[in-house]
Scaffold this motif. Structure first.
Motif, PDB file in Angstrom:
ATOM      1  N   GLN A  13      32.514  12.862   4.849  1.00  0.00           N
ATOM      2  CA  GLN A  13      31.144  13.222   4.494  1.00  0.00           C
ATOM      3  C   GLN A  13      30.966  14.734   4.468  1.00  0.00           C
ATOM      4  O   GLN A  13      30.435  15.291   3.503  1.00  0.00           O
ATOM      5  N   VAL A  50      12.247  24.148   8.420  1.00  0.00           N
ATOM      6  CA  VAL A  50      11.538  24.086   9.700  1.00  0.00           C
ATOM      7  C   VAL A  50      10.287  24.951   9.626  1.00  0.00           C
ATOM      8  O   VAL A  50       9.188  24.503   9.936  1.00  0.00           O
ATOM      9  N   GLY A  51      10.489  26.211   9.200  1.00  0.00           N
ATOM     10  CA  GLY A  51       9.344  27.100   9.064  1.00  0.00           C
ATOM     11  C   GLY A  51       9.274  28.186  10.126  1.00  0.00           C
ATOM     12  O   GLY A  51       8.210  28.729  10.360  1.00  0.00           O
ATOM     13  N   THR A  87      20.920  19.028  -0.181  1.00  0.00           N
ATOM     14  CA  THR A  87      21.822  18.470   0.831  1.00  0.00           C
ATOM     15  C   THR A  87      21.079  17.452   1.693  1.00  0.00           C
ATOM     16  O   THR A  87      19.980  17.746   2.178  1.00  0.00           O
ATOM     17  N   TYR A  88      21.683  16.283   1.884  1.00  0.00           N
ATOM     18  CA  TYR A  88      21.041  15.277   2.726  1.00  0.00           C
ATOM     19  C   TYR A  88      21.227  15.635   4.190  1.00  0.00           C
ATOM     20  O   TYR A  88      22.336  15.661   4.696  1.00  0.00           O
ATOM     21  N   ARG A  89      20.134  15.915   4.835  1.00  0.00           N
ATOM     22  CA  ARG A  89      20.076  16.148   6.270  1.00  0.00           C
ATOM     23  C   ARG A  89      21.176  17.029   6.854  1.00  0.00           C
ATOM     24  O   ARG A  89      21.975  16.581   7.691  1.00  0.00           O
ATOM     25  N   LEU A  94      19.019  23.511   0.728  1.00  0.00           N
ATOM     26  CA  LEU A  94      18.302  22.548   1.566  1.00  0.00           C
ATOM     27  C   LEU A  94      17.854  21.350   0.730  1.00  0.00           C
ATOM     28  O   LEU A  94      18.024  20.197   1.130  1.00  0.00           O
ATOM     29  N   ALA A  95      17.299  21.630  -0.443  1.00  0.00           N
ATOM     30  CA  ALA A  95      16.811  20.542  -1.286  1.00  0.00           C
ATOM     31  C   ALA A  95      17.966  19.660  -1.769  1.00  0.00           C
ATOM     32  O   ALA A  95      17.789  18.477  -1.995  1.00  0.00           O
ATOM     33  N   ALA A 107       6.646  24.508   6.580  1.00  0.00           N
ATOM     34  CA  ALA A 107       8.003  24.623   6.041  1.00  0.00           C
ATOM     35  C   ALA A 107       8.019  25.087   4.587  1.00  0.00           C
ATOM     36  O   ALA A 107       8.888  25.844   4.182  1.00  0.00           O
ATOM     37  N   ARG A 108       7.029  24.657   3.801  1.00  0.00           N
ATOM     38  CA  ARG A 108       7.058  25.002   2.381  1.00  0.00           C
ATOM     39  C   ARG A 108       6.869  26.509   2.163  1.00  0.00           C
ATOM     40  O   ARG A 108       7.239  27.049   1.138  1.00  0.00           O
ATOM     41  N   THR A 131      31.185  12.695   9.539  1.00  0.00           N
ATOM     42  CA  THR A 131      32.598  12.315   9.425  1.00  0.00           C
ATOM     43  C   THR A 131      33.292  13.322   8.514  1.00  0.00           C
ATOM     44  O   THR A 131      32.652  14.045   7.747  1.00  0.00           O
ATOM     45  N   TRP A 189      22.455  13.243  22.006  1.00  0.00           N
ATOM     46  CA  TRP A 189      23.016  12.756  20.737  1.00  0.00           C
ATOM     47  C   TRP A 189      24.534  12.865  20.800  1.00  0.00           C
ATOM     48  O   TRP A 189      25.052  13.802  21.400  1.00  0.00           O
ATOM     49  N   ARG A 206      17.287  21.570  15.134  1.00  0.00           N
ATOM     50  CA  ARG A 206      16.057  20.764  15.100  1.00  0.00           C
ATOM     51  C   ARG A 206      15.787  20.232  13.703  1.00  0.00           C
ATOM     52  O   ARG A 206      15.072  19.243  13.548  1.00  0.00           O
ATOM     53  N   ALA A 226      32.706  16.242   1.531  1.00  0.00           N
ATOM     54  CA  ALA A 226      32.012  16.019   0.257  1.00  0.00           C
ATOM     55  C   ALA A 226      30.776  16.901   0.159  1.00  0.00           C
ATOM     56  O   ALA A 226      30.511  17.508  -0.882  1.00  0.00           O
ATOM     57  N   GLN A 227      30.014  16.986   1.268  1.00  0.00           N
ATOM     58  CA  GLN A 227      28.785  17.787   1.234  1.00  0.00           C
ATOM     59  C   GLN A 227      29.113  19.273   1.075  1.00  0.00           C
ATOM     60  O   GLN A 227      28.445  19.985   0.330  1.00  0.00           O
TER      61      GLN A 227
END
Lengths: 379, 409, 471
Positions: free
Chosen positions: A241, A300-301, A218-220, A215-216, A275-276, A238, A197, A137, A244-245
């Motif tokens: 991607q 997510v939290g 890494t893009y999505r 988390l901070a 979440a914070r 891919t 999806w 999610r 690289a990540q």
């Protein structure tokens, strides 16, 4: 049973399944095979004032507290896949279809409904009624954002459809979403259309020491989880991607998605916070329940955990902490080892309990559907 | 009864609005109030209601229209290309006739007659010069006082450009006519002089025809349409002989370039009129003027509405400032009006001042110690709301100063 | 005390209007219908809004909330003399939680303004309706607004975590929560998209989305509309969900190009604007894949935006589309149907045929990726009979969409304009269920009456229902 009139008896005979128990506890089980049959049962129950509970695989019945209805309605005879449109990214199923069946069907098309991972035996009806989501999610949003259409047998005994099997739709009030997480309080969900999806071509799981920082950075990602075994970042995309990540996150990359087991134990609980506040929530869980297995969803939290039966004091402390942090502690079961009075299924009622009561009354005027399940002092 | 004058808004222009609302956030008065009746779309709806004879031209209509700054910020974002400025000018012409008042009459006298009279302007100029020297401007309160004190020091004797000409320095390339304007020629002579200096260096002979008058923009914006037509006709004749007309005030330039819908021959004058920053940018591109070395620091760029919105001139002032050795700093991505808007401050001092304060704050936040503005009204407003220590200059002046430094070095 | 005096006692005279000209100006949104307005108020707090609702109740008139008035379905147009509650002045961004990626904002905050204000945080508000430069968050919540980037991100409801609601009784309730999966019924989900019929939203907790590290924008020209539509289907079928996938046909491209001068290929029969966003490596691969698919369907031109300025220009063209059509005629009428992606080609063909048969001028611009069509008819309402012809054609267009398994609205909402078509997609029982929900929130029927549901939706007055066939 003696309170059931002749009509009820006949209904039961007609709709009683061969392959499920005749009764759960003292209450008989009926298994309609169409939405109309379900509506007939509910209409009858409303007329007779019989309380009703809904059951699928029976894995999430503890949410909202134990239920002892006069009658159980099972989804076991409504377990067909109605329609799969791979090119439209939609899947329509009946409530009794299991998550395992769904993901097996979709896997052949490299698609996913992003349902809770590692619970193949659960039914989609149960997941929708409980409003449950999978770990992914973080990337794809909660299950409620993918419920495009539902057919509902209402508490007043009619069959209504809301939404449409279309990926985008604002035609009328979004009753489909309202049903998600309603714990059976509005009616029996007889059909569900889900948005799908495409599965990313490559997946990877990367262990990390600081999940919040990962988390901070890494893009999505698909998910960032923390358990007693450590932190893990889940990636999809891919090959280039994901490569690289993963490389940016560190060593120990595993190809594929290695999901942790859901915590099991005497008293399963979900801690939900903004979440914070998740890192603080993890620290609090570690402090209060140092032995309890947990899975925390960063970004997510949610912290899934299972504590011991004698931890009622700690659970109440955890709930007080969560409510101060702007969240809640929700109990998922274990009422036989720790009673609902010592550690209630819900904490403080939601501020919208008054409106909620009116909405429930509109769909269940007789007040017979899953009584007491929702928070906020509903009957 | 809807409209009564020959200057009534044209129905085709009104019909071109499809009420999509994309103009709303660009309108300063809508930004301030969140009120549809203070937005371009809302005003057009009101105008259309009057045009259809469904609403009278009453006090409320007057108020809704008069509250408009006529900054034309709504025009560039309009996909239907509604000529809002033109419609609003025509509505004002109707208001002048249909909603007569002493204030309107006096305004018309000043804007339609006074500004067209060199004698009146000279008299006023001397008056201000004397007042400045005697410290009398401190005695005037309110927005008028603030504007008066924000005026540049008027030289005595006055040095109007009208009727003068200047020979090129270096190889002659051609002749350009300077549009002297009304107040510009009395109170902003240094800007004209800077422009003349720059053009002479580029090889231009500069002439300022003696028979030219005020462009008529302020008259047109206030509904004095007959006066505006008269002034436009006058200028068409005054500039008939030249091929190129340069303007250093954005408001005058925008109006001159709209002459096509005011008088016969107006389109021709409009076609040969060019803003000073555009001409200088072109000369820089052609190599006729030098790119000046040196680091003069940052300059905040304030876009006059009638440059940015009415004439869609955005890049050229920045081009000129970079050539002068400055680093242009953006202060407002929407280019909201500074609140000067001609004589708007007289009718709506609070709104004008609020917009002025916002603009001044943007300038201050930029950290630059100089702000460039290519319009006299904006200059007054900025100086009125800025603290001492931040200079307000015309971009051409900044380039000229840098150029002179280079030439003397 | 009369209504206006009563309102002025709460808001002061500046923020209360009842002059006929004000009422006239506020009688309309960006759609085609007008309605009667009793008075207009501009509250600045939830408490003031609640007072307005109570005063309207005492006066016995309905309440209609309004944002920037960019709605296309008449959601903010009253059907009977109403108190129009304009939310534009409640435009504060209260707090931004960068770490939790949420923000509490006033309903009057302009959509694009929110993302601009957040620029330094690397976050944005994902729903991006074409009117995003003007429309308000409150309006987005009211209509469950969409936009090109909803293909990958979902419509507004997926980006609203909670709302503060003024109920019909004038109570102020927060619905939804900052923590995930709020306990109890998800009433937030039905308030979003309820077009002000369930209450007035006075504060919104929005979810913010991370800005993608890389974006690729492609403009693809095709020799036929079918080739463009087939490209869309294949892109989705290939397992790619682009950030956006928009289509415009030739008449639309020409109108838009005339305004933006972005270099759209005006000779192509259709253009696709495709955007991929994410990790730079993924973006590169996906852009190549889209180009390959487009070329295999005969794309005649492929242009990739070189930088942010070029990307902005290409998007400006797309987002100005509705307004730009006034260049051909003063009025427009458009629908917002959604069809299954796989039926795009056949539905488009049918729509062109309908337009040709009625002799009306048709432009198409739409969210191809999720099958959300916007057939746009430009016309001159002042010509006798023209509006009737347009409405007849538009009605047929809706019907072919519904027959192909589609529905009435993908993002604009039902409002006033499509409520009488609801019977095409819902049975009387379906509508009754929706009416029950509404009644639970508003038993008095005074919150924006006449919107979303057709008259007689509730079963006890079902005798009045006509044409509700359902499916």
């Amino acid at each position: 049973m003696t309170a059931l009139r002749e009509v009820t008896r006949r209904l039961l005979e007609r709709l009683r399944p061969d392959d499920v128990p005749e009764a759960i506890g003292d209450a008989p089980v009926v298994a309609p095979s169409t939405a109309d049959e379900a509506a007939e049962v509910l209409r009858h129950a409303a007329e007779e004032g019989l309380t009703v509970g809904f059951v699928g695989a029976g894995t999430r019945l503890g949410l909202g507290g134990p239920l002892e209805p006069d009658l159980w309605v099972s989804s076991s005879r409504m377990a067909r896949v109605v329609d799969h449109q791979p090119a439209d990214l939609t899947l329509t199923v009946e409530p009794g279809v299991t998550l395992g069946e769904i993901e097996e069907l979709l896997g052949a098309h490299r698609q996913s409904a992003i349902l809770p991972e590692g619970r193949p035996e659960e039914t989609i009806g149960g997941v929708v009624a409980a409003g449950a989501s999978g770990f992914r999610r973080l990337r794809y949003g909660p299950t409620r954002d993918r419920v495009l259409e539902v057919v509902l047998a209402t508490g007043y005994g009619e069959v209504v459809r809301a939404g449409a099997p279309l990926v985008k739709n604002v035609t009328g009030y979004d009753l489909s979403r309202l049903v998600v997480g309603s714990l059976g309080s509005l009616g029996f969900v007889a059909r569900i259309c889900l948005k799908l999806w495409p599965e990313p071509p490559v997946h990877a799981t990367v262990p990390v020491t600081d999940p919040a920082a990962a988390l901070a950075a890494t893009y999505r990602p698909l998910a960032v989880l923390e358990t007693r075994e450590g932190g893990f970042v889940y990636l999809g995309g891919t090959e280039a991607q994901v490569g690289a990540q993963a490389a940016a996150l560190g060593a120990g990359v595993r190809v594929g998605l290695a999901w942790p087991d859901r915590p099991t134990g005497p008293v399963p609980v979900e801690l939900r916070v903004p979440a914070r506040a998740l890192p603080e929530a993890v620290r609090t869980v570690r402090r209060l329940l140092p032995e309890a297995p947990f899975v925390a969803e960063h970004g997510v939290g949610v912290v899934h955990l299972a504590g011991p039966a004698d931890a009622d004091e700690e659970f109440r402390t955890l709930r007080r902490w969560a409510e101060r942090a702007g969240g809640v502690v929700v109990r998922l079961g274990g009422y036989d080892v720790l009673s609902a009075s010592e550690f209630p299924p819900w904490g403080a009622p939601p501020p919208w309990a008054g409106l909620q009561r009116r909405v429930v009354a509109a769909f269940d005027p007789a007040g017979v559907l899953a009584p007491g399940k929702l928070p906020g002092g509903l009957r | 009864m809807s409209w009564v004058t020959d200057f009534a808004p044209e129905r085709d222009d009104l019909d071109s609005c499809v009420t999509c609302g994309l103009c709303l956030p660009f309108c300063p008065t809508f930004r301030l109030t969140g009120d549809e009746t203070a937005s371009p779309r809302g005003r057009l709806a009101a105008i259309l209601a009057v045009a259809r004879g469904e609403q009278p031209v009453d006090e409320r209509f007057d108020e809704m229209m008069s509250f408009c700054l006529q900054c034309r910020a709504c025009e560039p974002p309009c996909p239907s290309m509604v000529p809002y400025g033109k419609i609003q000018e025509r509505v004002r012409a109707e208001l002048l006739v249909q909603r007569p008042s002493l204030r309107r009459f006096l305004r018309r006298l000043v804007l339609g007659r006074g500004l067209a009279s060199p004698t009146m302007l000279r008299t006023a100029g001397i008056g201000v010069a004397v007042a400045q020297r005697l410290g009398l401007t401190r005695l005037v309160g309110g927005p008028t006082g603030r504007s008066l004190r924000a005026l540049r020091r008027v030289s005595l004797p006055l040095r109007p450009t009208r009727g003068r000409s200047w020979e090129p320095r270096g190889t002659p390339v051609g002749t350009v006519a300077l549009f002297s304007g009304c107040v510009m020629d009395v109170w902003f002579t240094p800007v004209h002089e800077a422009l003349v200096d720059v053009l002479r260096v580029a090889g231009y002979r500069v002439v300022a025809p003696a028979s030219q008058v005020c462009c008529g923009a302020l008259a047109a914006h206030d509904g004095a349409a007959f006066d505006a037509v008269r002034m436009a006709a006058h200028n068409v004749r005054a500039f008939a002989e030249v091929d190129l007309v340069v303007v250093d005030a954005a408001g005058c330039g925008a109006h001159l370039r709209d002459y096509g819908h005011w008088v016969d021959g107006g389109a021709e004058l409009a076609a040969k009129t060019v803003d000073a920053t555009v001409l200088v940018a072109r000369l820089l591109d052609d190599g006729a003027l030098p790119e000046l070395e040196g680091d003069r620091g940052e300059v905040a760029v304030q876009d006059p509405c009638h440059l940015r919105h009415a004439q869609r001139i955005v890049e050229e002032p920045r081009r000129v400032l970079r050539a002068a050795g400055y680093v242009p700093v953006e202060i407002d991505d929407l280019g909201l009006c500074c609140g000067a808007a001609g004589i708007y401050g007289l009718s709506y001092p609070d709104t004008s001042a609020e917009l002025g304060r916002r603009k001044a704050a943007q300038v201050r936040d930029s950290g630059a110690s100089v702000v460039a503005s290519a319009n006299p009204g904006c200059e007054l407003q900025l100086r009125g709301h800025l603290d001492v220590g931040i200079e307000v200059r015309h971009p051409i002046e900044l380039y000229r100063d840098a150029l002179l430094d280079e030439l003397t070095a | 005390m009369d209504l206006v005096a009563e309102l002025e006692s709460v808001l002061g005279s500046e923020r209360v209007r009842a002059h006929p000209l004000d009422r006239r100006v506020f009688a309309k949104d960006a759609g085609v219908k007008t309605g009667p307005v009793a008075a207009i108020v501009f509250p600045e707090t939830a408490e003031e809004t609640a007072s307005c609702v109570r005063i309207a109740a005492e006066a016995g008139i309905p309440v209609v909330p309004r944002g920037a008035g960019t709605g296309l379905a008449g959601g903010a147009v009253p059907v009977e003399p109403a108190l129009l509650v304009v939310m534009t002045r409640m435009n504060r961004i209260f707090e931004v939680d960068e770490q939790g990626r949420t923000a509490w904002v006033g309903p009057g905050v302009i959509n694009l303004e929110l993302s601009k204000q957040l620029a330094s945080t690397g976050l944005h508000f994902a729903p991006d309706p074409s009117s995003q430069q003007s429309c308000t968050i409150g309006g987005n919540v009211g209509t469950n607004a969409g936009g090109p980037h909803c293909l990958a991100e979902g419509t507004t409801v997926a980006h609203i975590l909670a709302v503060e609601l003024v109920t019909v009784d004038g109570e102020i309730v927060v619905v939804g929560a900052e923590y995930p999966d709020p306990i109890g019924l998800d009433l937030r989900a039905v308030i979003v998209g309820s077009e002000g019929t369930l209450g007035i939203v006075t504060r919104v907790l929005v979810k913010l989305t991370e800005n993608p590290p890389a974006v690729g924008t492609l403009l693809l020209g095709f020799p036929t509309v079918d080739a463009a539509a087939a490209t869309v289907s294949e892109i989705i079928a290939s397992g790619l969900v682009p950030a956006a996938l928009e289509m415009m046909d030739r008449p639309m491209v020409r109108a838009v190009e005339n305004f933006v001068h972005a270099g759209y290929p005006t000779d192509a029969a259709a253009v696709l604007l495709a955007e991929v966003a994410g990790h730079p490596e993924g973006v590169r691969a996906e852009a190549e894949m889209i180009e390959r698919i487009a070329r295999s369907h005969g794309a005649t031109s492929v242009r990739t935006a070189a930088d942010d300025a070029e990307r902005a220009l290409l998007w400006k063209g797309r987002k100005s589309a509705f307004g730009a059509i006034a260049q051909s005629a003063p009025d427009y009428y458009l629908h917002d149907t959604v069809v299954p992606r796989t039926r795009l080609v056949e539905v488009l063909d049918a729509i062109y045929e309908i337009a040709a048969r009625h002799g009306i001028s048709l432009l198409n611009v739409f969210h191809a990726g999720d099958g959300n069509l916007h057939p746009l008819v430009s016309f001159d309402a002042s010509r006798p009979g023209e509006l009737d012809r347009v409405l007849a054609a538009a009605d047929e267009m809706v019907r072919v969409s519904v027959e192909a398994g589609g529905t009435l609205s993908g993002e604009h909402g039902i409002g006033l304009e499509k409520r009488d078509l609801m019977g095409l997609v819902f049975s009387a029982d379906d509508l009754d269920a929706q009416a029950r929900l509404r009644e639970a929130f508003d038993p008095t029927g005074r919150m924006n009456p006449g919107k979303v549901l057709p008259e007689g939706s509730r079963c006890f007055d079902r005798a009045a229902v006509s044409g509700g066939t359902g499916r």
